[in-house]
Structures are given as C-alpha cells and as structure tokens.
Design a protein around this motif. Structure first.
Motif, PDB file in Angstrom:
ATOM      1  N   VAL A 184       5.319   3.032 -14.880  1.00  0.00           N
ATOM      2  CA  VAL A 184       6.467   3.906 -15.115  1.00  0.00           C
ATOM      3  C   VAL A 184       7.326   4.014 -13.861  1.00  0.00           C
ATOM      4  O   VAL A 184       8.565   3.907 -13.913  1.00  0.00           O
ATOM      5  N   LEU A 185       6.691   4.248 -12.714  1.00  0.00           N
ATOM      6  CA  LEU A 185       7.449   4.376 -11.474  1.00  0.00           C
ATOM      7  C   LEU A 185       8.165   3.076 -11.119  1.00  0.00           C
ATOM      8  O   LEU A 185       9.311   3.099 -10.628  1.00  0.00           O
ATOM      9  N   MET A 186       7.522   1.938 -11.357  1.00  0.00           N
ATOM     10  CA  MET A 186       8.180   0.651 -11.093  1.00  0.00           C
ATOM     11  C   MET A 186       9.379   0.465 -12.007  1.00  0.00           C
ATOM     12  O   MET A 186      10.434  -0.021 -11.581  1.00  0.00           O
ATOM     13  N   GLY A 187       9.258   0.835 -13.274  1.00  0.00           N
ATOM     14  CA  GLY A 187      10.376   0.707 -14.196  1.00  0.00           C
ATOM     15  C   GLY A 187      11.571   1.541 -13.795  1.00  0.00           C
ATOM     16  O   GLY A 187      12.718   1.174 -14.030  1.00  0.00           O
ATOM     17  N   VAL A 188      11.310   2.690 -13.162  1.00  0.00           N
ATOM     18  CA  VAL A 188      12.395   3.552 -12.706  1.00  0.00           C
ATOM     19  C   VAL A 188      13.071   3.005 -11.456  1.00  0.00           C
ATOM     20  O   VAL A 188      14.302   3.051 -11.309  1.00  0.00           O
ATOM     21  N   LEU A 189      12.300   2.454 -10.544  1.00  0.00           N
ATOM     22  CA  LEU A 189      12.826   2.059  -9.239  1.00  0.00           C
ATOM     23  C   LEU A 189      13.398   0.649  -9.192  1.00  0.00           C
ATOM     24  O   LEU A 189      14.314   0.372  -8.409  1.00  0.00           O
ATOM     25  N   VAL A 255       8.223   0.721  -4.071  1.00  0.00           N
ATOM     26  CA  VAL A 255       7.518   0.127  -5.212  1.00  0.00           C
ATOM     27  C   VAL A 255       6.167  -0.438  -4.783  1.00  0.00           C
ATOM     28  O   VAL A 255       5.135  -0.213  -5.427  1.00  0.00           O
ATOM     29  N   TRP A 256       6.167  -1.164  -3.681  1.00  0.00           N
ATOM     30  CA  TRP A 256       4.918  -1.756  -3.202  1.00  0.00           C
ATOM     31  C   TRP A 256       3.906  -0.666  -2.808  1.00  0.00           C
ATOM     32  O   TRP A 256       2.711  -0.765  -3.121  1.00  0.00           O
ATOM     33  N   THR A 257       4.379   0.366  -2.149  1.00  0.00           N
ATOM     34  CA  THR A 257       3.466   1.440  -1.729  1.00  0.00           C
ATOM     35  C   THR A 257       2.850   2.141  -2.934  1.00  0.00           C
ATOM     36  O   THR A 257       1.640   2.434  -2.956  1.00  0.00           O
ATOM     37  N   ILE A 258       3.687   2.409  -3.936  1.00  0.00           N
ATOM     38  CA  ILE A 258       3.165   3.059  -5.139  1.00  0.00           C
ATOM     39  C   ILE A 258       2.111   2.198  -5.820  1.00  0.00           C
ATOM     40  O   ILE A 258       1.050   2.682  -6.237  1.00  0.00           O
ATOM     41  N   SER A 259       2.405   0.875  -5.925  1.00  0.00           N
ATOM     42  CA  SER A 259       1.459  -0.010  -6.620  1.00  0.00           C
ATOM     43  C   SER A 259       0.135  -0.107  -5.857  1.00  0.00           C
ATOM     44  O   SER A 259      -0.948   0.019  -6.449  1.00  0.00           O
ATOM     45  N   SER A 303       0.515  -6.904  -7.766  1.00  0.00           N
ATOM     46  CA  SER A 303       1.369  -7.360  -6.664  1.00  0.00           C
ATOM     47  C   SER A 303       2.284  -8.489  -7.125  1.00  0.00           C
ATOM     48  O   SER A 303       3.471  -8.541  -6.764  1.00  0.00           O
ATOM     49  N   GLU A 304       1.724  -9.401  -7.938  1.00  0.00           N
ATOM     50  CA  GLU A 304       2.525 -10.517  -8.436  1.00  0.00           C
ATOM     51  C   GLU A 304       3.646 -10.011  -9.332  1.00  0.00           C
ATOM     52  O   GLU A 304       4.797 -10.476  -9.240  1.00  0.00           O
ATOM     53  N   LEU A 305       3.334  -9.039 -10.197  1.00  0.00           N
ATOM     54  CA  LEU A 305       4.366  -8.471 -11.061  1.00  0.00           C
ATOM     55  C   LEU A 305       5.437  -7.760 -10.232  1.00  0.00           C
ATOM     56  O   LEU A 305       6.637  -7.912 -10.483  1.00  0.00           O
ATOM     57  N   THR A 306       5.012  -6.991  -9.238  1.00  0.00           N
ATOM     58  CA  THR A 306       5.966  -6.269  -8.396  1.00  0.00           C
ATOM     59  C   THR A 306       6.875  -7.236  -7.641  1.00  0.00           C
ATOM     60  O   THR A 306       8.104  -7.089  -7.611  1.00  0.00           O
ATOM     61  N   GLN A 307       6.264  -8.235  -7.030  1.00  0.00           N
ATOM     62  CA  GLN A 307       7.036  -9.200  -6.242  1.00  0.00           C
ATOM     63  C   GLN A 307       8.018  -9.960  -7.120  1.00  0.00           C
ATOM     64  O   GLN A 307       9.187 -10.149  -6.740  1.00  0.00           O
ATOM     65  N   ASN A 308       7.565 -10.387  -8.295  1.00  0.00           N
ATOM     66  CA  ASN A 308       8.436 -11.183  -9.147  1.00  0.00           C
ATOM     67  C   ASN A 308       9.510 -10.335  -9.815  1.00  0.00           C
ATOM     68  O   ASN A 308      10.619 -10.831 -10.043  1.00  0.00           O
ATOM     69  N   MET A 309       9.216  -9.090 -10.108  1.00  0.00           N
ATOM     70  CA  MET A 309      10.260  -8.216 -10.633  1.00  0.00           C
ATOM     71  C   MET A 309      11.339  -7.964  -9.573  1.00  0.00           C
ATOM     72  O   MET A 309      12.535  -7.959  -9.882  1.00  0.00           O
ATOM     73  N   THR A 310      10.921  -7.773  -8.321  1.00  0.00           N
ATOM     74  CA  THR A 310      11.895  -7.598  -7.240  1.00  0.00           C
ATOM     75  C   THR A 310      12.743  -8.851  -7.065  1.00  0.00           C
ATOM     76  O   THR A 310      13.970  -8.780  -6.917  1.00  0.00           O
ATOM     77  N   ALA A 311      12.073 -10.021  -7.084  1.00  0.00           N
ATOM     78  CA  ALA A 311      12.811 -11.285  -6.944  1.00  0.00           C
ATOM     79  C   ALA A 311      13.763 -11.499  -8.112  1.00  0.00           C
ATOM     80  O   ALA A 311      14.888 -11.975  -7.933  1.00  0.00           O
TER      81      ALA A 311
END
Length: 620
Positions: A184-189, A255-259, A303-311
C-alpha cells in the motif's frame, strides 16, 4: 510542442500515464523475443531459489534422523551453481536488450530531428534538443528490464508466499500483514517518483539550452564581463534539476526503507511467534528455519519489485518527453533513411527557374506576416540581389525557396511546377545554400567539400577550390584536402570560401548566398565576387546583399520593405527611381556620382566603408 504533449507533461492523469506507458512498451516491442527468453531464465532462477529452503529443511531433517547427507547437500550445491549460471545468462541478455532499447530510442530521436521542419527545431534551445537525444533515452536503460523484473519479482513473491503457506499457514498470516502494508505504501509513493523524475528531466533540458547558448556566445559573454551573471543563471537551472532529483531520490529512499523495514519487522515477529509455536510442538525446528529462510528471501522479490517499479516510473517520465519529439511535425516527403532523392532532369524550356506568385507567409499563427503578396521571377541565368532594411523579409524569401517555411497564401514554383508537387529533397537538390555565418562541419577540408556530394572525386574538389581561389592555399598545406578545419592554418575567411566551394561543387541550378561577404576581408570578398560572376553565367545566383559590390554585380535587384517588394530593376535604374534604394546606397557611404560621399551624406549603419573601383560605379 503540441497540445497533447503539453497536457501529458503537466497533467498526471491516468489516461496520460497509460499513453506514456504504451509508448514505453512500444520501445520494448521489437525486443519481445529476447525479453521472453530473459523472463524464462528469470523464472528458472527463481525456481532454484525457491527450492533452496526446502532442500535446507531436507538437510536438517536428514541430520536429525541420522541419515546420509550426501544427496541433500549435493542437491543444495547443484541448485546454487545452476541458479548462479542462469542468473548470469539473464543479466547478460537483459543488459544487451537495455542497450539496444536505448540505441533504438536515440536513433528514433535523431531521425526525427533531421526529418523535422525547421520551425519545429528552431523554437527549442539546442541544448534541450541534445538532452532529449542523450539523457531521456538513457532513462530507458533500467526501465527496459523493468517489465521482466516485475514479472519475475511477482512470481518469486507469490511462489515464496505459497511455499511459506505450505510450511505454516499461521506464520504466513503474520507475514502477509507486513507485505500488504508495504504494498500500500509503495503504491502511494511510487507515482510521485515518476513526477519528480519528469520535472528533473525538464530542468536538465532548460539547463542544457542555457549552457549551449552561453557557450556559443562565449566571446560576447567575456567581452561584456558577464561571466558571473551567466554562470549564476545557468547554475540556477542546475540547482532546479538537482532539487527535483533530490525529491525523487528521497521518495525512492522512503520506498526502499519501508520495504526493508517492513520485512525485517516481519522476520522479528516470525522468529518470536514461530519459536513459541516450536516450543509448544506445533511446528518442527527445521520447518521454522525453512520459514525464516523464506522470510529473508522475501527481500529479494520485494527489492526487485521496488527497484523495477522505480525504474519504470523514470522510464514512463522519459517516454512522456520522448512522445513530444514523436509529435514534432516532419517535412512532407521526408526520407528518414537518409538516402538522397534523385534529382530529375532540368526542363529544357521556360524562362524562370523560381517563381513567387502572391506569396504571403508568417512564422507562427497569430503573428504578423513576414512577407506579403510577393510576386517575383528568378531567371535561369544571372544574378539577382535582394536588398532592404532589417526585417524587410529577405531571409524569409530564402526560407520559402528552401522550403523551410510554407506559404500561407500564394505559391512558389520550380520550373513552373508548384512546390507541393516536389518533395523538399527534390527542391534542395537543385539549390545550393551558403549561410551568412558559412558554417563548416567537423572534419577535414575534403569532408566539408563532399558534404552535399559524398561521391565527388578529388578532381572535382580541386576544381571547386580553384573557383574560390583556394587551390594554391590548400595544395600548400602538408595534409592538403585531409587538413582538419580545426587547424590554425585555415583562417576564418578561408573557411568561408570553403563553404562557398562546397556549394558550387557540381554546379547547382540556383546558388543562394545569404551575403557571404558581409564580414570578410577584401581579398575574400573579391574571390567570392569572381565566383558569383562566373556562376551567374551558368545558372541562377540569388544573394541577400549587404554590400554595394554585390549589388553592382547583379543583373536584377529586388528592393524589399515591410515584407513587400517595392521595386525591381538594375542599379542605375533604381538609383534614379527608388528613394529607399538611394538611402541604402548612401548608408554604405558611396556617392551616387561615383565618388566617395562625405560621412554626413549618408546614414552610417556600422557596415564600414566599402571601396569599389570608380569605373564600376554609374556616372551621372
């Protein structure tokens, strides 16, 4: 910039995001086979990784039962080696895909630039255009693998959660709470990262435009003692870019810190809750250890999802800016392959090579016309000089002839055939153009001379150099035609003559000169004048004239004022009939009686005194 592009760059609505996401996928579409292979390799690597905790449990159970460890340990070793090999193959494959995606994007931007209409390019700073071809496609590098990474990460996440559920459903419930909060937090940020990246790239474009313009005028900057002011101005653009970049970095760091923190807290909960369940005998210790391994392993897919969503957000932002380049209007009949169109044979009959019929043109909607109701014929042979004060519309006529600008009303004809029935390449194939600044392209003298005709033989190059009185100079150079134009052995005036030689190579039907003699020494002016007179006997020469010597050579003089043609004739006729022409002549400080006028007789324009042989002036 089109209206659609403006809306997409400032309005982060879902429809615009979908459009930019579709453009990002359009860059990936040609590489789908390689990406599918990368996806398959990623899934195999994930399978090896998912099997590792279960095999570890097998090792622990075998150890507890006192059995042989050779098979489970061998299996564990094989999974590690095979997984590493598959991952290496995937990294190399997707790295190549990323580079090819960036290459395709840059090649598309470059082709679009050179197919675009002149007005579409000149309204943007040069530095911004360079940024669109360098920095923006670079953001697609990481984004190109984001789709495969998202699928791999998603499959790994789901597979890990399923296997955790197989081991213990109760512990899985505790884990899911942390995963849902993180999602949820990643979707917001994450959307804010894309907006910050797009704003940062816009600032980089403005920074590049300001820097490019200042470096181009560096002599003026220094002579005006404006170094600090310009440095401060450009630094503000850099600071603006950094500010947006920092905002994007902070969002990504959040985002990374939250994950990471969410999963670490989940591991602590699992460890405490699982230890209590193991103590009561509800699960085996080996099961708890395997579950913990899966919990730690969750960091990989998250981490892979976070990194690729950011990219992907950065790539979508870049796609939005690249979309603006895709929307640039191109010239009709442009050939993106770069192969020059064949020039048809010159018609055998007809007096005029170029004709204006009631032409009115403006550079943008809502602005005053640059030329109005122009009617003019350019004969097949002879020298036509266009004169007039600044803003009279002289350069606009050249823009119309070269089809850099389209008429609003009226039409332009080439050998009696309207321009729209020719492609721009066909028209320019009959014209040769020398700008007032006479720019040269990077490379050697030969490279510059062959710029229009790459297949020209050395003999043709030497003939063109003879026409502009440069044969002796170039032949005396150690490297001859292979001399780099950056060398100090070639002066500014000689570079201007090289630009003229490039234009007269393989005699064009029409030679257009935006007064190549306005800023040169007397020797260069004389050489250019001889070349113009010789070419006028073989074809048409049209010059925008700022010096009386050019006017005196002309067979036809066109006087312009306020975007209109007010008079056409030769020097002697216009001197006696047109007041503006007499003023233009007087401004060059040349007397109408053939002798130099007193300084107060004319209006000084900063052009300097031009010495013309007296026998060349009309006598009254």
């Amino acid at each position: 910039m089109t209206e659609t592009a403006v809306v997409e760059s400032v309005d982060p609505q879902p429809a615009a995001s979908r459009g930019r996401t579709s453009l990002l996928f359009a860059y990936l579409r040609p590489h789908v086979p390689a990406m599918l292979l990368g996806l398959l390799l990623g899934l195999l690597a994930n399978a090896a990784g998912l099997a590792t905790p279960l095999v570890t449990k097998w090792v622990l159970d075998t150890l507890g039962a006192g059995g042989s460890l050779s098979r489970p340990v061998a299996m564990l070793f094989a999974l590690v080696v095979i997984g590493a090999g598959i991952s290496l193959w995937q990294w190399m494959l997707m790295g190549g895909v990323a580079e090819r995606v960036v290459l395709d994007a840059r090649s598309g931007v470059i082709r679009r630039y050179f197919a675009a209409r002149i007005d579409q390019l000149t309204r943007r700073p040069g530095g911004e255009l360079v940024t669109r071809a360098t920095s923006d496609p670079g953001l697609l590098h990481a984004a190109s693998g984001s789709l495969v990474g998202l699928i791999n990460g998603g499959v790994a996440l789901v597979g890990t959660l399923v296997l955790m559920g197989v081991l213990d459903v109760v512990l899985l419930g505790a884990t899911m709470v942390a995963v849902v909060v993180v999602a949820v937090l990643m979707g917001v940020l994450l959307p804010s990262i894309g907006r910050a990246q797009e704003a940062a790239q816009e600032s980089v474009g403005r920074f590049g435009g300001a820097l490019e313009g200042s470096l181009r005028a560096i002599r003026t900057v220094k002579a005006s003692r404006a170094e600090q002011r310009q440095a401060s101005l450009i630094t503000r653009h850099a600071e603006d870019s950094a500010r947006h970049g920092i905002r994007a970095a902070r969002r990504a760091a959040t985002v990374w810190t939250i994950s990471w923190t969410g999963i670490q807290l989940a591991v602590i909960v699992i460890l405490g809750f699982g230890a209590a369940r193991a103590e009561r005998g509800l699960i085996e210790v080996s099961t708890l250890i395997a579950f913990l391994l899966y919990a730690f392993q969750l960091m990989g897919p998250i981490s892979e999802l976070t990194q690729n969503m950011t990219a992907m957000q950065a790539g979508i932002a870049a796609a939005g800016r690249l979309r603006e380049i895709e929307d640039i209007a191109v010239e009709p009949g442009s050939q993106p392959t770069g192969r020059p169109a064949p020039v048809p044979a010159t018609p055998a009959s007809g007096a005029a090579v170029l004709t204006f019929q009631g032409v009115t043109a403006r550079y943008a909607p809502g602005v005053a016309p640059a030329v109005r109701g122009v009617d003019l014929e350019i004969p097949r042979r002879g020298h036509t000089a266009i004169v007039g004060p600044s803003g009279a519309g002289k350069t606009t006529l050249f823009s119309l002839l070269l089809r850099f600008l389209e008429p609003e009303r009226g039409r332009v004809l080439l050998y009696g055939r309207p321009y729209p029935k020719h492609t721009p390449a066909e028209i320019r194939g009959r014209l040769a153009y020398v700008e007032q600044e006479a720019p040269v392209v990077p490379g050697t003298i030969a490279d510059n001379l062959r710029f229009t005709h790459p297949d020209a033989a050395d003999e043709e190059l030497w003939a063109a150099l003879r026409a502009v009185d440069l044969y002796d100079k170039v032949s005396s150079l150690d490297q001859g035609l292979d001399t780099p134009l950056s060398a100090t052995t070639v002066s500014g005036g000689e570079r201007q003559r090289i630009a003229l030689a490039r234009a007269v190579l393989r005699t064009p039907d029409v030679l257009l000169l935006d007064e190549a003699t306005s800023q040169v020494d007397g020797l260069t002016e004389a050489a250019v004048g001889r070349c113009v007179r010789q070419r006028a006997t073989e074809g048409a020469v049209v010059t925008i004239a700022h010096r009386l010597s050019t006017v005196l050579d002309a067979d036809q003089i066109v006087v312009m004022e306020g975007g209109r043609i007010r008079a056409v004739g030769d020097h002697a006729t216009l001197l006696g009939t047109d007041e503006l022409y007499r003023d233009l002549v007087a401004s060059l400080r040349i007397g109408t009686s053939g002798t130099p006028a007193a300084p107060e007789a004319g209006r000084a324009t900063g052009s300097g005194t031009l010495l013309v042989p007296l026998d060349r002036l009309p006598q009254e």
